[in-house]
Scaffold this active site. Structure first.
Site, PDB file in Angstrom:
ATOM      1  N   ASN A  45      40.707  23.964  21.121  1.00 54.58           N
ATOM      2  CA  ASN A  45      40.966  23.892  19.684  1.00 54.58           C
ATOM      3  C   ASN A  45      39.933  24.741  18.940  1.00 54.58           C
ATOM      4  O   ASN A  45      38.741  24.482  19.058  1.00 54.58           O
ATOM      5  CB  ASN A  45      40.876  22.435  19.218  1.00 54.58           C
ATOM      6  N   ASP A  74      31.418  27.910  21.968  1.00 55.15           N
ATOM      7  CA  ASP A  74      32.130  26.626  21.882  1.00 55.15           C
ATOM      8  C   ASP A  74      32.204  25.971  23.259  1.00 55.15           C
ATOM      9  O   ASP A  74      33.207  25.341  23.614  1.00 55.15           O
ATOM     10  CB  ASP A  74      33.529  26.796  21.269  1.00 55.15           C
ATOM     11  N   HIS A 104      34.518  29.494  15.373  1.00 59.28           N
ATOM     12  CA  HIS A 104      35.642  29.919  16.224  1.00 59.28           C
ATOM     13  C   HIS A 104      36.871  30.463  15.488  1.00 59.28           C
ATOM     14  O   HIS A 104      37.950  29.881  15.526  1.00 59.28           O
ATOM     15  CB  HIS A 104      36.072  28.817  17.182  1.00 59.28           C
ATOM     16  N   PRO A 157      40.687  18.953  24.334  1.00 58.93           N
ATOM     17  CA  PRO A 157      40.566  20.394  24.168  1.00 58.93           C
ATOM     18  C   PRO A 157      39.134  20.867  24.419  1.00 58.93           C
ATOM     19  O   PRO A 157      38.178  20.170  24.082  1.00 58.93           O
ATOM     20  CB  PRO A 157      40.942  20.598  22.696  1.00 58.93           C
ATOM     21  N   LEU A 191      26.595  19.995  24.142  1.00 50.18           N
ATOM     22  CA  LEU A 191      25.774  19.641  25.308  1.00 50.18           C
ATOM     23  C   LEU A 191      25.978  18.183  25.713  1.00 50.18           C
ATOM     24  O   LEU A 191      25.423  17.741  26.716  1.00 50.18           O
ATOM     25  CB  LEU A 191      24.299  19.940  25.041  1.00 50.18           C
ATOM     26  N   ARG A 192      26.776  17.444  24.939  1.00 46.30           N
ATOM     27  CA  ARG A 192      27.286  16.117  25.314  1.00 46.30           C
ATOM     28  C   ARG A 192      26.251  15.007  25.434  1.00 46.30           C
ATOM     29  O   ARG A 192      26.603  13.885  25.761  1.00 46.30           O
ATOM     30  CB  ARG A 192      28.071  16.198  26.631  1.00 46.30           C
TER      31      ARG A 192
END
Lengths: 317, 430
Positions: B277, B304, B231, B322, B60-61
C-alpha cells in the site's frame, strides 16, 4: 485439465468438451430411475464453502454422488483468518486426509488459485465454486450449456448481461467463456456498477436496456443487492445508485421489456432472484425464462467437470 | 579508533581511483599518497564511493512485532544495504506517539549502533486521526524527532492536517503524509484498472492519492509549512507535485524501489508477497516515477521496508497484510531502474539515496559531500557485480521480498558509520 479455476484462459476446445460431456451425461441419465454412474467410485470430493450457498453446494454434491464419488461437505463460517485455522492449513489437512478434489467457495478473490498452488505437491484438483468478485467458472459453463440448448449454438449470438457487473464473479466468468465460444456480449449497467477498464474487455457496454433488447438472443440478469448498493456505508463505499425503485425502472426486466425482445430470446438468472427488483415475477415464471433449466444443467455440467478432472486424465494418459 | 583506508575508490564513480583516509570518524585525506600507517584497509577495486544512504521510511516493528523485525535485525539489514541512517515509522505497538516510545526506539538504535535510527513520531494520538499527538514533546525529547507521520493511515481530516502543518512550523519539523483518501479506498486491494477488475480485486484509485496530495500541497502552502509525501505511486501525483513545486510550495516526495520496478502485472498469481500500500501500479506510472526521480520532482528514494510474518503473507490476497522488505535491495533496484537506464549517474544516486533525504529530515551529519573534514558516513559500491535476491538470506527476521530470485546489479562492498565499518562484503561487523 488439473484444476478449474477460471474461464479466463480456458481454451474453447476444453470448454466445448466439458459441455459435450454434460450433454451426454444428461442424455444418459434421462428417464433413468437410478441416476447413478460408477465413474468416480472410490474418489473423494470435498466441498469447502466459506460463504453461504445452497444451490451451488447442493449442485456439486449431487453431481459427485451421481458419479459415485464420496462427497464430504465442509462448511466454514466467515473468513479463515484470525478465527482459527488458515485456509492453507485447512486445504493441506484435507489433501493429506485423502481428498482427490477440493471444491472451494471463498469470499477472497484468488482463493482458489492460492489453494491450487498450495495443493500442487499433493496432486489434489481444485474447482473454483466462486471466489470473491473474481470468477465462478461452473456457473458460466452451465449458462453456456443452457444457452446452447435453447439457441442451438453460441456462435454469433448476442447476449446481454445486465446488472451489478462490478461485483459479479458470474459476469466475469461469462464474459470470458461467451467470448471464447463466439458470442457477442453486451454489458448493461449504470456506470457505477461497471468495473474500471471495462472498455478493454471483449464486450460492448450500454446504459440503455431498452435499446439493447430488440437485438438480443438472451438476457442474463445479475442479482442486485439494493440494501448494500444504496446505503453510504455499504461494500466499496456504497451509493452505487439512488434507490431500488430507480434501478428497477431503468434496468429491471419486466413484462413490457420482455415484449421488446425477439420471440426466441431467453432469460437467464444465476439466482437467487430478487423478484420485483431486477426481474418481475411474471418474467421469472414465463416460458421464456430458463432459470430452472440452468439449475438442472448445473448438475450435469458439474458432473462433466468432475469427470474431466478426475476420470478423463487417466483414460487419456 | 583505528584509521580506515579506502584503497582505490572512485568518489561518485568519477575520475581515476583514489585513496580515502578516515580518521576519528572524519574524512582526513583524499588522494594518491595518503598515510597508510596503522590503517585498516578496505580494498575498493575501483568501486563507487558514495555518502551513506538515508532512508526516510522503514518499519522496524519494535516494539510490538519483534517476530517480524527488531531494531537490531532492521539495523543490520540497513547497514548491509548501505544505509547509515534510517527513520522508523510510528505504527508500532505501542504507537510512537509520545516521548517514551520515541526515546526507547532511539536508545535501542544507539545500543545496536549499526545505523542511526531516528524515530518518526505519530501526528495523531494512536494514529487514529482524531487529535494531535504531543509533537513538541517528541521534538524536544532525547530522540529529537524531526519527522512526523501517521504512515499506514492518512491524516485525512483536512482541519486536523491543517493544524498539524501549522503547528509544525514552530518546531522546524516536517509532516510526512501517507496520501490515501480513505473514503475512496474502502476495501481496496489493488491498483484500480483493467487488471484488478479482471482479477476481481477491489480497486485503489489513483485519485485517492492525488486528491490528498493536491489538498495537502495547498494546505502546506497556506500554512507556510513543510510537507513530505510518502511513497508517491502515480503519474498524476507527479503532475501535482510539479505544479506545487513550481508555485514554491515547500513539498518534498519519496518513491519506493518497488514502485520504480514492479507493476500490477505481478498480481496475476494472487501471491500476496506483491501486496503493498499504495499498490503496484501501471507501466505508465512506473515510467513517470522514474522520470520524476531523475528530474527531481520526486526528491528521493525511501524503501517503506515492511517486514511481515509468514502467516500474514501465505494466505488469500484480501487477508494478507500490505508491505514488502526493501532495505537490502534498494540500491540494486535503483541501479537497475535508474543507472542502467541512463536516467541517473552516481552523483544522482547520491542525491536520491543520501543527500536529499538527509536534507528533508534535517540531519546535519548525513548526506554530506565526500571531502576532507566531512563526517565519514560512507558506502562503497561495486557497480558491476550482480547478486540474486533470496529472502531467507536477508538480515530481516521476515523474508517477504518481492524480488525473490531476481538477479540485480550493484553490490554494497562496505558501509561506514562515523568512521567505523558496520558491514563489509555481505557481513555485519559488530
Amino acid at each position: 485439465m488439473k484444476h478449474l479455476l477460471s474461464t479466463d484462459g480456458l481454451d474453447p476446445a476444453t470448454a466445448v468438451a466439458i459441455l459435450d460431456t454434460a450433454d451426454n451425461l444428461k442424455r444418459t441419465l434421462l428417464g433413468r430411475e437410478v441416476r447413478k454412474l460408477p465413474t468416480l467410485r472410490g474418489r473423494t470430493v470435498v466441498t469447502m464453502f466459506y460463504e453461504n450457498s445452497t444451490r451451488t453446494r447442493v449442485s456439486f454434491e449431487i453431481a459427485g454422488k451421481w458419479m459415485s464419488a464420496d462427497v464430504i461437505n465442509v462448511s466454514a463460517s466467515g473468513s479463515s483468518v484470525g478465527k482459527g485455522e488458515s485456509l492453507r492449513d485447512t486445504a493441506l489437512t484435507l489433501a493429506a486426509a485423502g481428498a482427490d478434489c477440493v471444491i472451494v467457495r471463498h469470499p477472497a478473490s484468488g482463493a482458489a488459485h492460492r489453494l491450487a498452488d498450495w495443493l500442487a505437491e499433493a496432486g489434489t484438483s481444485v474447482v473454483n465454486a466462486g471466489d470473491g468478485m473474481h470468477e465462478h467458472p461452473t456457473q458460466a459453463l452451465l449458462d453456456a450449456a443452457t444457452l446452447r440448448e435453447r439457441l442451438g449454438t453460441l456462435e454469433g449470438r448476442r447476449i446481454a448481461i445486465v446488472g451489478d457487473v462490478l461485483h459479479s464473479r458470474v459476469a466475469r466468468s461469462n464474459v470470458h467463456l461467451l467470448h471464447a465460444l463466439g458470442a457477442d456480449v453486451v454489458l448493461v449497467a449504470p456506470p457505477t456498477l461497471l468495473p474500471a477498464g471495462v472498455r478493454t474487455w471483449p464486450v460492448s457496454v450500454s446504459h440503455e436496456l431498452d435499446a439493447e433488447l430488440p437485438a438480443v438472443d438472451a438476457v442474463m440478469l445479475l442479482r442486485v443487492q439494493a440494501e448494500r448498493m444504496t446505503s453510504g456505508s455499504g461494500g466499496g463505499g456504497g451509493n452505487f445508485f439512488p434507490s431500488a425503485r430507480e434501478y428497477s425502472i431503468a434496468y429491471g426486466l419486466n413484462d413490457n421489456r420482455l415484449r421488446l425482445m425477439p420471440e426466441h430470446a431467453v432469460v437467464l438468472h444465476p439466482g437467487p432472484m430478487l423478484r420485483g427488483m431486477e426481474i418481475a415475477s411474471a418474467v421469472a415464471d414465463s416460458p421464456r425464462a430458463a432459470i430452472t433449466d440452468q439449475v438442472r444443467n448445473g448438475v450435469h455440467v458439474r458432473m462433466a467437470v468432475l469427470y474431466h478432472l478426475l476420470a478423463h486424465e487417466e483414460e487419456t494418459a | 579508533m583505528t584509521p580506515l583506508l579506502f584503497e582505490g575508490v572512485r568518489p561518485y564513480g568519477e575520475g581515476s581511483p583514489v585513496d580515502v583516509l578516515v580518521r576519528d570518524g572524519v574524512i582526513a585525506q583524499i588522494g594518491a599518497d595518503v598515510e597508510r600507517e596503522g590503517a585498516e584497509v578496505v580494498r575498493g577495486g575501483g568501486g563507487v564511493l558514495l555518502p551513506g544512504f538515508v532512508d526516510l521510511h522503514t518499519h522496524l516493528r519494535e516494539p510490538g512485532r519483534e517476530d517480524t523485525e527488531t531494531i537490531a535485525t532492521g539495523s543490520a539489514a540497513a547497514a548491509l544495504g548501505g544505509y547509515t541512517a534510517v527513520f522508523a515509522m510510528a505504527n508500532t505497538d505501542p504507537v510512537a506517539d509520545n516521548a517514551v516510545v520515541v526515546e526507547h526506539v532511539w536508545r535501542r538504535g544507539r545500543e545496536v549502533g549499526l545505523v542511526d535510527v531516528h524515530p518518526v513520531g505519530a501526528v495523531t494520538v494512536g494514529l487514529r486521526g482524531e487529535r494531535l499527538a504531543e509533537l513538541g514533546t517528541m521534538a524536544n525529547s532525547q530522540a529529537g524527532v524531526r519527522v512526523f507521520s501517521d504512515d499506514g493511515h492518512c491524516v485525512h481530516d483536512p482541519l486536523l492536517m491543517r493544524r498539524a502543518l501549522e503547528y509544525s512550523t514552530s518546531l522546524d519539523v516536517v509532516i510526512a503524509q501517507h496520501a490515501e483518501e480513505p473514503r475512496l479506498t474502502v476495501g481496496a486491494q489493488a491498483h484500480e484498472g483493467a487488471r484488478a477488475a479482471r482479477l476481481g480485486l477491489q480497486g485503489w484509485p489513483a485519485a485517492a492519492e492525488e486528491s490528498i496530495v493536491a489538498r495537502d500541497c495547498l494546505l502546506a502552502e497556506h500554512a507556510g509549512a513543510r510537507l513530505h509525501v510518502c511513497h508517491v505511486s502515480t503519474a498524476g501525483t507527479v503532475d501535482v507535485l510539479r505544479w506545487a513545486k513550481e508555485r514554491g510550495t515547500r513539498v518534498s516526495a519519496e518513491v519506493t524501489p518497488h514502485h520504480l520496478l514492479l507493476t500490477d502485472e505481478r498480481l496475476e498469481t494472487y501471491d500476496p508477497v506483491n501486496k503493498v500500500n499504495p499498490p503496484l501500479r501501471a507501466e505508465t506510472d512506473v515510467a513517470a516515477l522514474r522520470e520524476a526521480l531523475a528530474s527531481g520532482v520526486v526528491d528521493c528514494v525511501a524503501t517503506d521496508h515492511a517486514p511481515h510474518a509468514v502467516q500474514d503473507k501465505d494466505c488469500e490476497w484480501s487477508a494478507a497484510r500490505p508491505g514488502m522488505l526493501g532495505l537490502q535491495t534498494a540500491l540494486s533496484v535503483v541501479v537497475e531502474t535508474m543507472v542502467r537506464t541512463g536516467l541517473l549517474d552516481w552523483r544522482g544516486v547520491a542525491r536520491v539515496l543520501s543527500e536529499r533525504p538527509a536534507e528533508i529530515a534535517g540531519l546535519p551529519d548525513q548526506g554530506r559531500p565526500i571531502a576532507v573534514g566531512e563526517p565519514a558516513n560512507l558506502v562503497l559500491v561495486d557497480p558491476d557485480a550482480t547478486w540474486t535476491v533470496r529472502g531467507r538470506e536477508l538480515a530481516s527476521v521476515a523474508g517477504n521480498t518481492p524480488f525473490e530470485g531476481l538477479e540485480l546489479p550493484g553490490v554494497v562492498t562496505a558501509t561506514v558509520l562515523r568512521g567505523r565499518v558496520t558491514a563489509e562484503r555481505g557481513r555485519i561487523r559488530a
